[in-house]
Design a protein around this motif. Structure first.
Motif, short mmCIF file in Angstrom:
data_model
loop_
_atom_site.label_atom_id
_atom_site.label_comp_id
_atom_site.label_asym_id
_atom_site.label_seq_id
_atom_site.Cartn_x
_atom_site.Cartn_y
_atom_site.Cartn_z
N ASP A 58 0.81 -1.22 0.00
CA ASP A 58 0.00 0.00 0.00
C ASP A 58 0.84 1.27 0.00
OD1 ASP A 58 -2.29 -1.53 0.06
OD2 ASP A 58 -2.54 -1.38 2.23
N PHE A 59 2.13 1.12 0.21
CA PHE A 59 3.00 2.29 0.31
C PHE A 59 3.92 2.45 -0.90
CE2 PHE A 59 2.02 0.75 4.59
CZ PHE A 59 1.25 1.82 5.01
N GLU A 60 3.54 1.82 -2.02
CA GLU A 60 4.33 1.92 -3.25
C GLU A 60 4.51 3.37 -3.70
OE1 GLU A 60 5.82 -0.36 -5.64
OE2 GLU A 60 5.78 -1.63 -3.88
N ASP A 61 3.60 4.25 -3.29
CA ASP A 61 3.72 5.65 -3.71
C ASP A 61 4.97 6.33 -3.17
OD1 ASP A 61 2.55 5.54 -1.15
OD2 ASP A 61 1.57 7.47 -1.42
N LEU A 62 5.64 5.71 -2.17
CA LEU A 62 6.88 6.28 -1.66
C LEU A 62 8.03 6.16 -2.66
CD1 LEU A 62 6.98 5.28 2.10
CD2 LEU A 62 6.36 7.46 1.08
N LYS A 63 7.83 5.37 -3.71
CA LYS A 63 8.85 5.26 -4.75
C LYS A 63 8.87 6.50 -5.64
CE LYS A 63 9.06 0.26 -4.74
NZ LYS A 63 8.95 -0.99 -5.47
#
Length: 87
Positions: free
Chosen positions: A39-44
């Motif tokens: 769910d935290f892929e947006d940190l890439k």
């Protein structure tokens, strides 16, 4: 554990950490980017990565999406920073 006083984004998914009575440290998130962050892929995305804040009561940082790192991992995964003074 020393108290986390400040955190400043440097470059390339690295954060400069300043702890009370301690040498500055650099936390390098690049290795973590190789993992599936779910769910935290947006940190890439570097823009999203820069959107963190210090949780002073917890002695760590947290991103807008709710992802945080335990204080022990944040400190132990960071390395002493080499800081030079420009006059």
């Amino acid at each position: 554990m020393k108290k986390l006083l400040s955190a400043a984004y440097i470059v390339n998914f690295q954060i400069l950490l300043l702890y009370q009575d301690e040498q500055p440290r650099i936390f390098d998130f690049r290795e973590k980017l190789k993992d599936n962050l779910g769910d935290f892929e947006d940190l890439k995305d570097e823009k999203n990565f820069k959107s963190y804040k210090i949780l002073k009561d917890w002695n760590t940082i947290e991103w807008e999406n709710g992802y945080d790192i335990s204080p022990e991992i944040l400190y132990n995964s960071s390395k002493p920073a080499v800081v030079s003074r420009v006059v």
